[in-house]
Design a protein around this motif. Structure first.
Motif, mmCIF file in Angstrom:
data_model
loop_
_atom_site.group_PDB
_atom_site.id
_atom_site.type_symbol
_atom_site.label_atom_id
_atom_site.label_comp_id
_atom_site.label_asym_id
_atom_site.label_seq_id
_atom_site.Cartn_x
_atom_site.Cartn_y
_atom_site.Cartn_z
ATOM 1 N N PRO A 1 47.025 34.560 139.099
ATOM 2 C CA PRO A 1 48.252 33.775 139.687
ATOM 3 C C PRO A 1 48.587 34.346 140.918
ATOM 4 C CG PRO A 1 48.504 35.349 137.838
ATOM 5 C CD PRO A 1 47.256 35.395 137.979
ATOM 6 N N ILE A 2 49.102 33.646 141.845
ATOM 7 C CA ILE A 2 49.517 33.864 143.200
ATOM 8 C C ILE A 2 51.186 34.012 143.001
ATOM 9 C CG2 ILE A 2 49.666 33.366 145.502
ATOM 10 C CD1 ILE A 2 47.274 31.840 145.101
ATOM 11 N N GLY A 3 51.606 35.285 143.740
ATOM 12 C CA GLY A 3 53.112 35.435 143.659
ATOM 13 C C GLY A 3 53.851 35.883 142.432
ATOM 14 N N ARG A 4 53.085 36.136 141.497
ATOM 15 C CA ARG A 4 53.570 36.674 140.272
ATOM 16 C C ARG A 4 52.735 37.821 139.477
ATOM 17 N NH1 ARG A 4 52.006 31.640 138.254
ATOM 18 N NH2 ARG A 4 50.799 31.781 136.496
ATOM 19 N N ASP A 5 53.520 38.386 138.612
ATOM 20 C CA ASP A 5 52.856 39.675 138.223
ATOM 21 C C ASP A 5 52.262 39.151 136.741
ATOM 22 O OD1 ASP A 5 53.615 42.804 136.977
ATOM 23 O OD2 ASP A 5 52.016 41.887 137.398
ATOM 24 N N GLY A 6 50.984 39.103 136.591
ATOM 25 C CA GLY A 6 50.449 38.658 135.537
ATOM 26 C C GLY A 6 48.753 38.741 135.365
ATOM 27 N N ALA A 7 48.008 38.797 134.622
ATOM 28 C CA ALA A 7 46.713 38.997 134.533
ATOM 29 C C ALA A 7 46.027 37.525 133.814
ATOM 30 C CB ALA A 7 46.110 39.992 133.531
ATOM 31 N N PRO A 8 45.148 36.981 134.284
ATOM 32 C CA PRO A 8 44.492 35.667 133.526
ATOM 33 C C PRO A 8 44.175 35.958 132.047
ATOM 34 C CG PRO A 8 43.441 36.105 135.931
ATOM 35 C CD PRO A 8 44.283 37.076 135.362
ATOM 36 N N PHE A 9 44.559 35.002 131.336
ATOM 37 C CA PHE A 9 44.215 35.180 129.749
ATOM 38 C C PHE A 9 43.912 33.840 129.373
ATOM 39 C CE2 PHE A 9 44.866 36.936 125.749
ATOM 40 C CZ PHE A 9 45.102 35.916 124.880
ATOM 41 N N VAL A 10 42.925 33.896 128.545
ATOM 42 C CA VAL A 10 42.083 32.469 127.851
ATOM 43 C C VAL A 10 41.876 32.943 126.478
ATOM 44 C CG1 VAL A 10 40.476 30.936 127.954
ATOM 45 C CG2 VAL A 10 41.144 31.956 130.075
ATOM 46 N N GLU A 11 42.203 32.123 125.572
ATOM 47 C CA GLU A 11 41.979 32.003 124.093
ATOM 48 C C GLU A 11 41.553 30.821 123.812
ATOM 49 O OE1 GLU A 11 44.720 32.441 120.229
ATOM 50 O OE2 GLU A 11 44.496 34.296 121.332
ATOM 51 N N LEU A 12 40.341 30.717 122.908
ATOM 52 C CA LEU A 12 39.625 29.747 122.483
ATOM 53 C C LEU A 12 39.331 29.645 121.032
ATOM 54 C CD1 LEU A 12 38.143 26.909 123.061
ATOM 55 C CD2 LEU A 12 36.035 28.339 123.906
ATOM 56 N N ASP A 13 39.727 28.810 120.313
ATOM 57 C CA ASP A 13 39.186 28.519 118.875
ATOM 58 C C ASP A 13 38.244 27.302 118.713
ATOM 59 O OD1 ASP A 13 42.513 28.790 117.132
ATOM 60 O OD2 ASP A 13 41.237 30.302 118.184
ATOM 61 N N LEU A 14 37.188 27.591 117.998
ATOM 62 C CA LEU A 14 36.031 26.635 117.986
ATOM 63 C C LEU A 14 35.256 26.665 117.000
ATOM 64 C CD1 LEU A 14 32.839 27.790 119.853
ATOM 65 C CD2 LEU A 14 34.950 28.960 120.205
ATOM 66 N N ALA A 15 34.809 25.781 116.296
ATOM 67 C CA ALA A 15 33.979 25.734 115.321
ATOM 68 C C ALA A 15 32.291 25.464 115.976
ATOM 69 C CB ALA A 15 34.254 24.684 114.139
ATOM 70 N N THR A 16 31.402 26.497 115.410
ATOM 71 C CA THR A 16 30.078 26.053 115.749
ATOM 72 C C THR A 16 29.174 26.469 114.683
ATOM 73 O OG1 THR A 16 28.312 26.622 117.446
ATOM 74 C CG2 THR A 16 30.004 28.382 117.185
ATOM 75 N N GLY A 17 28.260 25.738 114.314
ATOM 76 C CA GLY A 17 27.412 25.955 113.270
ATOM 77 C C GLY A 17 28.240 26.245 111.929
ATOM 78 N N PRO A 18 27.987 27.316 111.083
ATOM 79 C CA PRO A 18 28.660 27.591 109.887
ATOM 80 C C PRO A 18 29.913 28.367 110.350
ATOM 81 C CG PRO A 18 26.720 28.897 110.094
ATOM 82 C CD PRO A 18 26.630 28.078 111.182
ATOM 83 N N TYR A 19 30.301 28.839 111.623
ATOM 84 C CA TYR A 19 31.081 29.665 111.974
ATOM 85 C C TYR A 19 32.621 29.194 112.501
ATOM 86 C CZ TYR A 19 27.074 32.394 112.033
ATOM 87 O OH TYR A 19 25.926 33.285 111.485
#
Length: 871
Positions: free
Chosen positions: A63-81
């Motif tokens: 992010p530009i101009g603010r204090d923060g770190a890039p964060f990504v969270e993903l829920d997925l289903a693949t195969g039996p998991y």
């Protein structure tokens, strides 16, 4: 594979965004620059970059101009998991992975282990090439997908994939092939030059050798002819005499020769029968020896099989002991992991509590600053004299002063000097404008002026026309000034000036209050801060904050690190036990294999023994051993009688010289005329050879032949080496091409038919495409006109490229499929074709997940099963 939820925080211009995705078609819509493309980009970075990465692609999303770190969270289903995967980059790097398998078992990973486990999990359950090829970035919709390397599609279309190694091998073989052959198969390069060098040297050597051999042959021939002429002359006379004597002797011996030949034929026939019987007798003896040897081999192999059986029992017991040790180590590891998870939960709870307290303090400061700002704004709104209005008033005041000055400057001037004691009155235009002059008095005549000395004189003075115009200008300027003052509620210019100063002070207070609020909130708003507090409070809802462990975050982190160390030790111990278990299993498997091989060897020896015994029995059934011995004895006597008779006849022929006489007679009958003819030919030939040898004497042919022979030998060796390598490369290339063509022809047609079927929905019933072996669309046929793909319009290219991806998604097995992601695609489609594409998207969405990122929701309203998610 299916994406269920995506969460972004501090990612480019996105402060916080969360999307819930379903199966089928998901249309994510919103205005430009709201962050739609960032969702696709975030999923890709989550896959490819570790949390420690400082790559440009990671820095670009900060992010530009603010204090923060890039964060990504993903829920997925693949195969039996079922998988939850989260990462944070640049500041306080974080990687966490939660995997629930088909049996409901939950595994938790962190750091690089989580990154590597996620990579292995994807490789296990989804075709990564397919995942990349059905993900269409913004601006890439005109490019066809590279589907030839998608293993899941190859399997769906019936091709056995060869892998990257086959392609690399083909490239290397093709490169080396081009060193020896052209594309058309003609020799070139090293092969061609090598062949040409050998051919030229061989041609030169043949020519030189021919001339040299001719000279050598002529010389030898001439010398030999000379000797032969001398010998032939003498022999010819002797042969004529011997011919007459031999004819007489031969007639007496011809009858004796016939008898000898008949006796020898009888002996030869007996000899053949004897040899056949001896061979059969030797075969029987050999079979008896082989049967004895095979029986001994069966016995020894049985002993070895019993030894291996005993050894296998010992190894089975050892393997069972190792399995018990492995089970105990695995339980210890699970206990250590459970402790790590508990510590992680405590650390996460402590961090969330501290973050919530800090956020609340920040909101309190921001609310105070916001209250000050609102008060300043309210006061500023109550003050009417803005800078702009004060400027207008000042401008009007200046114009009024200027008009009054001009008015007065253009008027005539009257000076009154009283000379006596009588009063002198000066009356202006107004009734109240009266001045009693005591001393000298000077004034401008701005209107009508009267000078009155009662009882003496009365003088009236008029200003003329010019001052009236100036007066009109003055009145207009004063009216404009009055309106400007009235607009701000002031009666004088000074009062307006005071209002302007007060307005400026209030405006400064608003700016100071704004700066104070921005210093607290930075690039966020007060509502954003309150939302952040609400998010943190929601995150802590349902969690027992009172149970948070004592100590600060650093202490809890150190405790967690110690538990990680304990977990690592348990992991190492489990790995050591597992290694010993695997070794025991391998040893057991090797012994089982050896026992199976030994049992197979015993079976083979038993079968071989039976075959040899059966063969010997068959021989003895046809003729017993005693019968063989009797026949050998009888045939021996018959042969002895025939040999005896032949020896007696041979002695008689030898005594009479019969064979020598016959041979001498035959030879003399042919030799006499032949020698006469040959003698004449030799004499004629030598005359001719003398002339030829004279011509070749000075040419130096011998030295040239030697030089050319050495050069040709070297060139031939080199050419043979080049030829062997070239033919080997050519053979290998032909085999690889034939195999690849055969495999590709088996799967291209179903893919082409899939595009034809859906393409008719878009373009019409007479639509068709041609697809090459790389599964790329080569051309489109419409209304009988064939157009190469490269020559199509941008819209047609985009639509055909999308059809290829959608057909691929529909053909692959759903267990190895991947979401189709379309970022700002179909921008070139007109309403009719867009309607057809919506039908196709709806069909694909029945079995596959499709994610459409667009700023125009209405373009996809007709997709029957679509879910719409607004940003």
């Amino acid at each position: 594979m299916k994406y269920n939820r995506v969460l972004l925080r501090n990612f480019r211009g996105i402060d916080h965004a969360e999307l819930e995705l379903g199966g089928g078609v998901n249309v994510v819509w919103g205005p430009n620059e709201v962050g739609k493309s960032s969702i696709r980009e975030a999923i890709g970075l989550l896959r490819r970059y570790k949390d420690s990465s400082k790559a440009a692609a990671i820095k670009d999303v900060a992010p530009i101009g603010r204090d923060g770190a890039p964060f990504v969270e993903l829920d997925l289903a693949t195969g039996p998991y079922a998988v939850t995967y989260r990462k944070q980059w640049l500041r306080r790097p974080l990687t966490e992975l939660e995997v629930t398998d088909g049996a409901g078992r939950l595994q938790h990973f962190t750091g690089d282990e989580a990154h590597e486990r996620f990579e292995r999990l994807l490789a296990e359950t989804v075709d990564l090439n397919l995942l990349d090829q059905v993900d269409v970035a913004q601006g890439d919709s005109l490019q066809q997908a590279k589907l030839a390397d998608v293993t899941a599609l190859q399997q769906a279309l019936g091709e056995m994939p060869e892998g990257d190694g086959a392609d690399v091998l083909m490239e290397r073989v093709e490169k080396e092939y081009r060193e020896y052959f052209t594309a058309g198969g003609k020799a070139t390069g090293t092969l061609r030059s090598s062949r040409e060098a050998v051919e030229q040297l061989a041609t030169d050597l043949d020519a030189a050798s021919e001339r040299y051999r001719a000279a050598e042959e002529w010389t030898a021939e001439f010398s030999g002819n000379e000797r032969l002429i001398e010998k032939l002359t003498k022999k010819l006379e002797l042969d004529k005499t011997n011919l007459t004597a031999a004819q007489e002797e031969n007639r007496a011996l011809e009858e004796l020769q016939g008898q000898l030949e008949r006796a020898r034929a009888d002996a030869a026939e007996a000899e053949q029968s004897i040899e056949a019987l001896k061979a059969e007798r030797a075969l029987r003896v050999g079979l008896e020896e082989q049967i004895a040897s095979a029986a001994q081999g069966v016995k020894e192999s049985g002993i070895r099989a019993e030894e291996l059986t005993a050894r296998l029992a010992e190894e089975v017991a050892e393997r069972a002991e190792r399995e018990e040790e492995d089970s105990a180590a695995e339980k210890a590891l699970e206990v250590a992991r459970k402790k790590v998870r508990v510590a992680q939960d405590q650390l996460s709870l402590r961090r969330d509590v501290e973050d919530l307290n800090a956020a609340r303090r920040l909101v309190a400061r921001a609310e105070a600053a916001d209250k000050r700002l609102r008060a300043a704004v309210k006061k500023l709104a109550s003050l009417p004299v803005t800078g702009e209005k004060w400027g207008k008033i000042l401008e009007c005041s200046n114009r009024a002063d200027a008009a009054e000055g001009a008015w007065r400057a253009g008027a005539p001037v009257v000076t009154v000097h009283p000379l006596g004691e009588r009063d002198v009155s000066v009356l202006g235009a107004g009734e109240d404008d009266v001045t009693v002059v005591q001393d000298s008095f000077t004034t401008e005549v701005l209107g009508r002026l009267t000078v009155d000395v009662p009882g003496v004189v009365k003088i009236e003075v008029a200003a003329g026309r010019s001052p009236e115009k100036l007066e009109e200008g003055l009145r207009g300027a004063r009216r404009e000034l009055a309106r400007a003052l009235e607009e701000v509620g002031a009666t004088t210019v000074d009062q307006a000036r005071e209002g302007s100063v007060e307005h400026g002070l209030a405006q400064s207070e608003v700016l100071r209050a704004t700066d104070a609020l921005q210093a607290i909130t930075e690039d966020s708003s007060l509502d954003d801060l309150r939302s952040a507090v609400a998010v943190l409070e929601g995150k802590l809802t349902g969690r027992d904050v009172a149970t948070v462990a004592d100590g600060d975050v650093a202490e809890l982190a150190d405790a967690q690190e110690q538990l990680h160390s304990d977990e690592d030790r348990a992991q190492e111990e489990h790995a050591d036990v597992r290694t010993m278990l695997q070794a025991a299993r391998k040893q057991e498997d090797r012994t089982r294999e050896r026992l199976a091989e030994q049992n197979l060897a015993v079976a083979k020896l038993v079968a071989e023994l039976g075959n040899k015994q059966a063969r010997l029995a068959d021989l003895r059934k046809r003729m017993s051993d005693d019968d063989v011995a009797v026949q050998l004895e009888e045939l021996g006597g018959k042969k002895a009688d025939s040999d005896k008779e032949a020896w007696a006849l041979a002695d008689r022929l030898e005594e009479g010289g019969g064979e020598a006489i016959a041979l001498r007679l035959l030879n003399l009958r042919q030799a006499v005329p032949a020698k006469a003819d040959r003698l004449k030919a030799l004499e004629d030939r030598n005359v001719e050879l003398s002339a030829l040898l004279k011509d070749r004497g000075d040419e130096g042919v011998f030295d040239r032949v030697q030089t050319l022979e050495a050069d040709l030998q070297s060139a031939t060796v080199e050419n043979e080496r080049v030829e062997r390598r070239a033919r080997a490369v050519e053979l290998l290339r032909n085999v690889l091409i034939k195999h690849k063509q055969h495999a590709q022809e088996q799967y291209v047609r179903p893919f082409e038919q899939g595009i034809d079927r859906w393409g008719r929905t878009l373009f019409g019933a007479d639509f068709a495409v041609q697809v090459d072996r790389d599964l790329s669309i080569v051309s489109r046929t419409l209304n009988g006109v064939v157009v190469p793909f490269a020559s199509l319009s941008a819209g047609a290219k985009e639509q055909l490229a999308l059809l290829g991806r959608l057909v691929c998604a529909s053909l692959v097995d759903s267990s190895s499929g991947a979401p189709v992601v379309l970022d700002d695609s179909l921008g070139f489609a007109d309403p009719d074709r867009l309607a057809g594409l919506n039908l196709i998207l709806n069909s694909v969405g029945q079995d596959s997940q499709v994610i459409v990122l667009t700023c125009q929701r209405d373009r996809f309203e007709d997709v029957g099963s679509a879910s719409f998610i607004g940003l």
